[in-house]
Design an enzyme around this catalytic site. Structure first.
Site, PDB file in Angstrom:
ATOM      1  N   ASN A 243       0.878  -1.070   0.010  1.00 20.22           N
ATOM      2  CA  ASN A 243      -0.020  -0.111  -0.199  1.00 20.22           C
ATOM      3  C   ASN A 243       0.935   1.332  -0.153  1.00 20.22           C
ATOM      4  O   ASN A 243       1.592   1.479   0.971  1.00 20.22           O
ATOM      5  CB  ASN A 243      -1.000  -0.079   1.343  1.00 20.22           C
TER       6      ASN A 243
ATOM      7  N   LYS B  40       0.032   4.291  -0.176  1.00 23.27           N
ATOM      8  CA  LYS B  40      -0.292   5.402   0.366  1.00 23.27           C
ATOM      9  C   LYS B  40      -0.309   6.479  -0.616  1.00 23.27           C
ATOM     10  O   LYS B  40      -0.287   6.274  -1.634  1.00 23.27           O
ATOM     11  CB  LYS B  40       0.245   5.817   1.969  1.00 23.27           C
TER      12      LYS B  40
ATOM     13  N   HIS C  21      -9.518   1.146   4.900  1.00 25.06           N
ATOM     14  CA  HIS C  21      -8.259   1.604   5.580  1.00 25.06           C
ATOM     15  C   HIS C  21      -8.513   2.293   6.757  1.00 25.06           C
ATOM     16  O   HIS C  21      -9.298   3.433   6.598  1.00 25.06           O
ATOM     17  CB  HIS C  21      -7.320   1.985   4.525  1.00 25.06           C
TER      18      HIS C  21
ATOM     19  N   GLU D 169      -6.918   4.898   7.911  1.00 27.65           N
ATOM     20  CA  GLU D 169      -6.403   6.222   7.533  1.00 27.65           C
ATOM     21  C   GLU D 169      -7.730   6.857   6.934  1.00 27.65           C
ATOM     22  O   GLU D 169      -8.050   7.904   7.236  1.00 27.65           O
ATOM     23  CB  GLU D 169      -5.187   6.452   6.898  1.00 27.65           C
TER      24      GLU D 169
ATOM     25  N   GLU E 139      -5.587  -5.115  10.675  1.00 31.41           N
ATOM     26  CA  GLU E 139      -4.566  -3.952  10.828  1.00 31.41           C
ATOM     27  C   GLU E 139      -4.880  -3.205  12.145  1.00 31.41           C
ATOM     28  O   GLU E 139      -5.602  -2.227  12.035  1.00 31.41           O
ATOM     29  CB  GLU E 139      -4.492  -3.068   9.873  1.00 31.41           C
TER      30      GLU E 139
ATOM     31  N   GLY F 220       2.244   1.937  10.801  1.00 29.65           N
ATOM     32  CA  GLY F 220       3.389   3.074  10.589  1.00 29.65           C
ATOM     33  C   GLY F 220       3.978   3.374  11.950  1.00 29.65           C
ATOM     34  O   GLY F 220       4.561   4.617  11.859  1.00 29.65           O
TER      35      GLY F 220
ATOM     36  N   SER G 108       3.195  -2.426  10.068  1.00 34.37           N
ATOM     37  CA  SER G 108       4.901  -2.711  10.548  1.00 34.37           C
ATOM     38  C   SER G 108       5.385  -4.036  10.178  1.00 34.37           C
ATOM     39  O   SER G 108       6.314  -4.322  10.592  1.00 34.37           O
ATOM     40  CB  SER G 108       5.110  -2.283  11.867  1.00 34.37           C
TER      41      SER G 108
HETATM   42  C1  PEP Z   1      -0.758  -0.062   5.865  1.00 35.37           C
HETATM   43  O1  PEP Z   1      -0.516   0.857   5.095  1.00 35.37           O
HETATM   44  O2  PEP Z   1      -1.798  -0.634   5.569  1.00 35.37           O
HETATM   45  C2  PEP Z   1       0.299  -0.339   6.874  1.00 35.37           C
HETATM   46  C3  PEP Z   1       0.127  -1.443   7.487  1.00 35.37           C
HETATM   47  O3  PEP Z   1       1.281   0.247   7.097  1.00 35.37           O
HETATM   48  P1  PEP Z   1       2.695  -0.076   7.636  1.00 35.37           P
HETATM   49  O4  PEP Z   1       3.048  -1.449   7.254  1.00 35.37           O
HETATM   50  O5  PEP Z   1       3.641   1.180   7.348  1.00 35.37           O
HETATM   51  O6  PEP Z   1       2.532  -0.279   9.142  1.00 35.37           O
END
Ligand code: PEP
Length: 251
Positions: free
Chosen positions: A9, A11, A95, A97, A167, A173, A213
């Site tokens: 992803n 982003k 997501h 975010e 998640e 992040g 992460s």
């Molecule tokens: C994500 O963008 O869904 C995500 C899990 O980000 P990261 O791997 O940076 O934690």
């Protein structure tokens, strides 16, 4: 056997030329589709080129969001048929975010999930609890509610094809990965919820990713868990070498 799915992803990162170079560089290096599904979820402006660049290779292209309506007065939005027209394979829905900054709700997530299937798009539906919810022991009930609402109204055949990304918000992040036990426990619970909502057969087939992460150093342990079938990856998907390592671990 559920086929692992590793989805990057990006982003809101990478200019179009950078994204193009990334996919052109990795497309000959990824394992075949039989071993692992490799997905790059890019910003909308990248998609026309990436979709062409990936067409005859083992890389699938995903969007990071879409509207659920077909067309109309929704300035700034992109419709499911626009993505279908560009031969997009996957679309990330809900997501955290988007839920946090753009008012995405369980209701809009459900509408988008249903709309995806109307347009040959496979939804990657994101669920996950906040740190506060985890500390209050609300993780299982909260995630269960998100899953039930997101998948409401799907047929068994559609539910089998959904990808659910667990998640935990506190792990996205932040560099804090859920322990493999924490991640697997919630993914197993999600599978049980799918079993209750649909059937044992659907639950056996539905793929559940962990996200938060994930990096080359921890992916193998995560993928070794009974109910984790892949990863949705932000930061570590931005560099070609680390993304390729993640995909290779999925084989
Ligand atoms: C994500 O963008 O869904 C995500 C899990 O980000 P990261 O791997 O940076 O934690």
């Amino acid at each position: 056997m559920r086929k692992p799915i590793i989805a990057g992803n990006w982003k809101m990162n990478k200019l179009v030329a950078e994204g193009a170079r990334f996919v052109v560089d990795i497309r000959e290096k990824v394992p075949t589709n039989e071993d692992v599904d490799t997905v790059v979820c890019a910003p909308f402006v990248h998609i026309p080129f990436l979709s062409e660049a990936a067409r005859d290779y083992h890389v699938k292209i995903g969007a990071q969001n879409m509207h659920y309506e077909e067309s109309g007065a929704f300035t700034g939005e992109v419709s499911p048929s626009m993505l279908e027209d560009l031969l997009v394979d996957y679309v990330v829905i809900g997501h955290s975010e988007r839920r946090q900054y753009f008012n995405e709700t369980d209701e809009s997530v459900n509408k988008k999930t249903l709309a995806a299937f109307e347009h040959n798009l496979l939804p990657i539906v994101c669920v996950g609890e906040s740190l506060e919810q985890r500390e209050n022991n609300e993780t299982m009930s909260f995630v269960e509610g998100q899953v039930r609402q997101a998948l409401d109204g799907l047929s068994d055949e559609q539910a089998k094809q959904v990808v659910i990304a667990y998640e935990p918000i506190w792990a996205i992040g932040t560099g804090k990965t859920a322990t493999t036990d924490q991640a697997n426990e919630v993914c197993a619970h999600i599978r049980q919820v799918v079993k209750d909502q649909f059937s044992g057969e659907v639950a056996e087939e539905v793929r559940i990713q962990y996200g938060g992460s994930v990096k080359p150093e921890n992916i193998e342990e995560l993928l070794g868990q009974s109910d984790i079938d892949g990863a949705l990856v932000g930061g570590a998907s931005l560099k070609e070498d680390s993304f390729l390592k993640l995909v290779e671990a999925g084989q």
